[in-house]
Design an enzyme around this catalytic site. Structure first.
Site, PDB file in Angstrom:
ATOM      1  N   ASP A  93      34.422  39.372  45.409  1.00 30.31           N
ATOM      2  CA  ASP A  93      35.038  39.200  44.087  1.00 30.31           C
ATOM      3  C   ASP A  93      36.277  38.303  44.166  1.00 30.31           C
ATOM      4  O   ASP A  93      37.299  38.583  43.536  1.00 30.31           O
ATOM      5  CB  ASP A  93      35.405  40.557  43.478  1.00 30.31           C
ATOM      6  CG  ASP A  93      35.599  40.478  41.956  1.00 30.31           C
ATOM      7  OD1 ASP A  93      35.072  39.522  41.341  1.00 30.31           O
ATOM      8  OD2 ASP A  93      36.268  41.365  41.396  1.00 30.31           O
ATOM      9  N   GLY A 142      42.694  47.885  35.281  1.00 38.28           N
ATOM     10  CA  GLY A 142      41.453  47.136  35.415  1.00 38.28           C
ATOM     11  C   GLY A 142      40.311  47.957  34.865  1.00 38.28           C
ATOM     12  O   GLY A 142      40.513  48.946  34.147  1.00 38.28           O
TER      13      GLY A 142
END
Length: 410
Positions: A140, A24
């Site tokens: 998120d 990520g």
């Protein structure tokens, strides 16, 4: 897992690294095995990228401590928090599954409506548990952070930017993923559970049709634009009443005014009522049909053959792997600086590295590797800057040599 004859798994302390699962913005996730068998079965290691900033390191540490404080079947479990050379490593549950985003790759027009609603309901229960236990807001929620395992269990992952209520008033960032960020976060208001409700509504829309819900940037036109966006939502196999219920749910979760969005137990009940209208799916059968092929398509090459490994090889060398407490948010030690000796020919070596024709040129890789090796042990800012630029060289040997320069400076 089988590799070629003589291949040995990289060792990180007591852990054997089996494969690189993915990366990520701030961390890399590895599949590993605990040789001490303290945690049965495969586990995940989430490792901070070496040159992330201190804030990113803190977020990963905080994520581990947040997840360790939560106990819920739909939230990824964290087993321990480690540190090597100042970089945090999170030892966590490995979920053999696929994210909502990966599933949309196979089903680009949307998941079956009952499956999407079940994922939303399970996510709502996880969010309620996080809020009820420690007043934690995820911040998120998106399809990429909602997993369905092979045995049909929904898991919410990546609490990296989650925020406890006592810190919400101090938050000045707008971390999150565009398309799922509630409007009040863009205006700098304090976070509340309603931001997760908004993100869940936008995620449900995406799971149902494979598209992003795009609201009007105007506060006055927001709700009307959401209603227009969902007006064409017509999942296959869903009758008129089910379609109306799904559209109304997305509209209510994505309202501009956070006070009008359900959260906590009200959110769980609202999503559950829509799921009841659609009928509960057999998630295990769904996973066998749609998740298993995704897992089968993933390459499981030896970790050292992965393109990311040159940036991770430092895990195998030197430096103690130490355990950090999971029950404390106190400060952790800073990156330790070792004694170094400046190379005698520093200026000449910098001159060789400064020749632009060498940079990122594969034929000159041996010369670059040799020059970088000569720089090991310096903290000269010019050497560090040039080594940093060469970490993404086309030849992995040069990239690794550049990392060695940076590692030797720390």
């Amino acid at each position: 897992m089988t590799w070629g004859r003589g291949a040995v798994a990289p060792q990180v302390g007591r852990f054997e690294v089996l494969s690189v699962l993915g990366t990520g913005g701030e961390a890399v996730v590895l599949l590993a095995r605990d040789r001490a068998d303290a945690v049965p079965g495969p586990i995940g290691l989430k490792v901070a990228k070496r040159l992330g900033d201190a804030t990113a390191f803190d977020r990963l540490r905080d994520e581990a401590r947040i997840l360790a404080s939560l106990s819920h079947g739909n939230i990824l479990k964290v087993h321990r928090l480690l540190e090597k050379d100042g970089l945090p490593i999170v030892v966590m549950e490995y979920v053999e599954g696929a994210s909502g985003m990966e599933q949309l790759g196979r089903l680009p027009d949307g998941l079956p409506a009952p499956v999407a609603a079940e994922m939303a309901w399970r996510t709502a229960m996880a969010l309620e548990a996080a809020w009820a236990a420690h007043r934690i807001v995820h911040r998120d929620i998106k399809p990429a952070n909602l997993l369905v395992s092979l045995d049909g269990v929904v898991k919410v992952v990546d609490f990296g930017i989650a925020l406890a209520a006592e810190a919400a008033g101090e938050a000045e960032d707008c971390l999150g993923t565009p398309g799922y960020v509630a409007p009040e976060r863009r205006y700098g208001r304090s976070d509340s559970p309603a931001v997760d409700s908004y993100a869940l509504g936008a995620s449900l829309f995406g799971l149902l049709c494979g598209r992003l819900l795009v609201p009007s940037p105007s506060p006055l036109g927001h709700d009307a634009s959401i209603a227009r966006g969902v007006s064409g939502l017509s999942p296959a196999g869903v009758g008129p009443s089910g379609r109306r219920a799904l559209r109304a749910l997305v509209i209510d979760l994505c309202r501009h005014d956070p006070a009008q969005r359900p959260f906590g137990s009200a959110l769980v009940e609202r999503v559950r009522s829509v799921l009841q209208q659609l009928g509960a799916p057999d998630l295990q059968a769904y996973a066998a049909q749609h998740v298993a092929p995704i897992l089968a398509a993933r390459a499981r090459a030896h970790p050292r053959s992965h393109p990311l490994w040159p940036h991770l090889a430092f895990l195998e060398r030197g430096g103690e792997v130490r355990e950090l407490p999971l029950d404390s948010r106190g400060p952790v030690r800073a990156l330790a600086l070792r004694e170094v000796a400046e190379p005698a020919d520093l200026e000449a070596t910098l001159g060789r590295l400064g020749r632009a024709r060498w940079w990122r040129s594969v034929p000159d890789a041996p010369a670059l590797e040799c020059a970088l090796a000569a720089l090991r042990g310096t903290r000269d800012p010019r050497a560090i800057a040039r080594a940093l630029e060469l970490t993404d060289h086309a030849d992995p040997r040069v990239g690794e040599a550049a990392w060695e320069v940076l590692a030797a400076a720390c």
